[in-house]
Design a protein around this motif. Structure first.
Motif, PDB file in Angstrom:
ATOM      1  N   ASN A 120     -14.582 -37.696  29.041  1.00  0.00           N
ATOM      2  CA  ASN A 120     -14.014 -36.417  29.457  1.00  0.00           C
ATOM      3  C   ASN A 120     -14.807 -35.305  28.781  1.00  0.00           C
ATOM      4  OD1 ASN A 120     -12.091 -37.308  31.176  1.00  0.00           O
ATOM      5  ND2 ASN A 120     -10.359 -36.834  29.866  1.00  0.00           N
ATOM      6  N   PRO A 121     -14.863 -34.129  29.338  1.00  0.00           N
ATOM      7  CA  PRO A 121     -14.122 -33.702  30.519  1.00  0.00           C
ATOM      8  C   PRO A 121     -14.805 -34.058  31.847  1.00  0.00           C
ATOM      9  CG  PRO A 121     -15.291 -31.829  29.632  1.00  0.00           C
ATOM     10  CD  PRO A 121     -15.554 -32.988  28.689  1.00  0.00           C
ATOM     11  N   GLY A 122     -16.060 -34.490  31.798  1.00  0.00           N
ATOM     12  CA  GLY A 122     -16.820 -34.723  33.028  1.00  0.00           C
ATOM     13  C   GLY A 122     -16.196 -35.722  33.974  1.00  0.00           C
ATOM     14  N   LEU A 123     -15.707 -36.841  33.453  1.00  0.00           N
ATOM     15  CA  LEU A 123     -15.137 -37.879  34.308  1.00  0.00           C
ATOM     16  C   LEU A 123     -13.866 -37.385  34.993  1.00  0.00           C
ATOM     17  CD1 LEU A 123     -16.098 -40.794  34.916  1.00  0.00           C
ATOM     18  CD2 LEU A 123     -14.341 -41.566  33.345  1.00  0.00           C
ATOM     19  N   HIS A 124     -13.017 -36.698  34.250  1.00  0.00           N
ATOM     20  CA  HIS A 124     -11.786 -36.146  34.824  1.00  0.00           C
ATOM     21  C   HIS A 124     -12.120 -35.095  35.884  1.00  0.00           C
ATOM     22  CE1 HIS A 124      -8.089 -33.465  34.519  1.00  0.00           C
ATOM     23  NE2 HIS A 124      -7.712 -34.545  35.169  1.00  0.00           N
ATOM     24  N   GLN A 125     -13.059 -34.232  35.584  1.00  0.00           N
ATOM     25  CA  GLN A 125     -13.451 -33.197  36.543  1.00  0.00           C
ATOM     26  C   GLN A 125     -14.009 -33.829  37.820  1.00  0.00           C
ATOM     27  OE1 GLN A 125     -16.149 -30.971  34.079  1.00  0.00           O
ATOM     28  NE2 GLN A 125     -14.516 -29.723  33.188  1.00  0.00           N
ATOM     29  N   LEU A 126     -14.794 -34.903  37.678  1.00  0.00           N
ATOM     30  CA  LEU A 126     -15.333 -35.582  38.852  1.00  0.00           C
ATOM     31  C   LEU A 126     -14.205 -36.179  39.691  1.00  0.00           C
ATOM     32  CD1 LEU A 126     -17.714 -36.597  40.565  1.00  0.00           C
ATOM     33  CD2 LEU A 126     -17.734 -38.644  39.102  1.00  0.00           C
ATOM     34  N   ALA A 127     -13.241 -36.830  39.044  1.00  0.00           N
ATOM     35  CA  ALA A 127     -12.115 -37.422  39.777  1.00  0.00           C
ATOM     36  C   ALA A 127     -11.369 -36.344  40.560  1.00  0.00           C
ATOM     37  CB  ALA A 127     -11.170 -38.146  38.815  1.00  0.00           C
ATOM     38  N   LEU A 128     -11.129 -35.203  39.937  1.00  0.00           N
ATOM     39  CA  LEU A 128     -10.444 -34.105  40.620  1.00  0.00           C
ATOM     40  C   LEU A 128     -11.282 -33.570  41.778  1.00  0.00           C
ATOM     41  CD1 LEU A 128      -8.989 -32.123  37.581  1.00  0.00           C
ATOM     42  CD2 LEU A 128      -7.710 -33.476  39.268  1.00  0.00           C
ATOM     43  N   GLN A 129     -12.571 -33.452  41.550  1.00  0.00           N
ATOM     44  CA  GLN A 129     -13.483 -32.959  42.596  1.00  0.00           C
ATOM     45  C   GLN A 129     -13.485 -33.894  43.799  1.00  0.00           C
ATOM     46  OE1 GLN A 129     -17.476 -32.042  41.167  1.00  0.00           O
ATOM     47  NE2 GLN A 129     -18.335 -32.843  43.069  1.00  0.00           N
ATOM     48  N   LEU A 130     -13.570 -35.189  43.542  1.00  0.00           N
ATOM     49  CA  LEU A 130     -13.631 -36.159  44.636  1.00  0.00           C
ATOM     50  C   LEU A 130     -12.307 -36.260  45.388  1.00  0.00           C
ATOM     51  CD1 LEU A 130     -15.712 -39.008  42.963  1.00  0.00           C
ATOM     52  CD2 LEU A 130     -16.491 -37.368  44.690  1.00  0.00           C
ATOM     53  N   ALA A 131     -11.204 -36.121  44.670  1.00  0.00           N
ATOM     54  CA  ALA A 131      -9.890 -36.220  45.309  1.00  0.00           C
ATOM     55  C   ALA A 131      -9.506 -34.929  46.028  1.00  0.00           C
ATOM     56  CB  ALA A 131      -8.832 -36.576  44.271  1.00  0.00           C
ATOM     57  N   GLY A 132     -10.025 -33.811  45.575  1.00  0.00           N
ATOM     58  CA  GLY A 132      -9.718 -32.531  46.207  1.00  0.00           C
ATOM     59  C   GLY A 132      -8.227 -32.242  46.180  1.00  0.00           C
ATOM     60  N   GLU A 133      -7.740 -31.675  47.256  1.00  0.00           N
ATOM     61  CA  GLU A 133      -6.323 -31.310  47.359  1.00  0.00           C
ATOM     62  C   GLU A 133      -5.410 -32.535  47.340  1.00  0.00           C
ATOM     63  OE1 GLU A 133      -5.062 -28.207  47.230  1.00  0.00           O
ATOM     64  OE2 GLU A 133      -7.138 -27.629  46.832  1.00  0.00           O
ATOM     65  N   ALA A 134      -5.968 -33.705  47.610  1.00  0.00           N
ATOM     66  CA  ALA A 134      -5.168 -34.934  47.636  1.00  0.00           C
ATOM     67  C   ALA A 134      -4.909 -35.501  46.239  1.00  0.00           C
ATOM     68  CB  ALA A 134      -5.871 -35.988  48.494  1.00  0.00           C
ATOM     69  N   ALA A 135      -5.451 -34.863  45.202  1.00  0.00           N
ATOM     70  CA  ALA A 135      -5.262 -35.369  43.838  1.00  0.00           C
ATOM     71  C   ALA A 135      -3.787 -35.337  43.469  1.00  0.00           C
ATOM     72  CB  ALA A 135      -6.068 -34.547  42.843  1.00  0.00           C
ATOM     73  N   PRO A 136      -3.233 -36.467  43.038  1.00  0.00           N
ATOM     74  CA  PRO A 136      -1.829 -36.485  42.626  1.00  0.00           C
ATOM     75  C   PRO A 136      -1.626 -35.668  41.349  1.00  0.00           C
ATOM     76  CG  PRO A 136      -2.858 -38.597  42.170  1.00  0.00           C
ATOM     77  CD  PRO A 136      -3.864 -37.773  42.901  1.00  0.00           C
ATOM     78  N   SER A 137      -0.411 -35.227  41.112  1.00  0.00           N
ATOM     79  CA  SER A 137      -0.111 -34.411  39.934  1.00  0.00           C
ATOM     80  C   SER A 137      -0.433 -35.156  38.641  1.00  0.00           C
ATOM     81  CB  SER A 137       1.340 -33.957  39.945  1.00  0.00           C
ATOM     82  OG  SER A 137       2.202 -35.067  39.956  1.00  0.00           O
TER      83      SER A 137
END
Length: 173
Positions: A120-137
């Protein structure tokens, strides 16, 4: 998303809990050499059992060259033969999303399940980027140590990031 399994799966795993930083005699912070803490070794072993129980066997693992990420990989334990191909890379050490994405895009399309062990923070940011609006809370809240995000990838690796990916699950030991 249909009920058929995705063409590919991307497993993003934050390294297990590491020991505290030691500034050393010259004030140098040797972050790269930090090993896993006792809890980290336990959690990484637990994650390996979870992966095997859920039949989430990677074909390839991209692992940051830091000691804690390499040890996380080692503590996951052995997978069924053939063993996953492993690439330990300085390129992934504390990498930001563009560098992580570039490394993933270089993976051959013969790889069906890719495991990336990073920071982190890169891995978390990538996961959020790839999931976009579909990222769960739960993913938006953070990516703690030893936590893995499993994403469905409908394209080839080279095209990754051009569309929102489905977050299949977030797994903690």
């Amino acid at each position: 998303m249909s009920s058929t399994p995705p063409l590919r799966q991307l497993l993003l795993l934050r390294h297990a809990k590491a020991t505290a930083s030691d500034p050393g005699p010259a004030g140098d912070n040797n972050d790269h050499a930090r090993d896993l803490a006792e809890r980290g070794r336990h959690d990484a072993s637990s994650m390996g059992r979870i992966l095997r129980r859920q039949s989430l066997r990677p074909d390839m693992a991209l692992v940051s060259s830091s000691r804690r990420t390499v040890r996380t990989w080692e503590m996951l334990g052995r997978f069924d033969d053939p063993q996953p191909a492993v690439l330990v890379s300085d390129r992934l050490y504390l990498a930001e999303p563009p560098e992580l994405l570039s490394a993933i895009r270089d993976v051959p399309d013969t790889v069906q399940t890719l495991l990336v062990i990073g920071h982190n923070p890169g891995l978390h940011q990538l996961a959020l980027q790839l999931a976009g609006e579909a990222a769960p809370s739960s993913l938006r809240a953070g990516l703690s140590t030893s936590t893995m995000v499993r994403l469905a990838v409908e394209s080839g690796w080279a095209a990754l990031g051009e569309a929102t990916l489905a977050v299949l699950e977030q797994i903690r030991p």
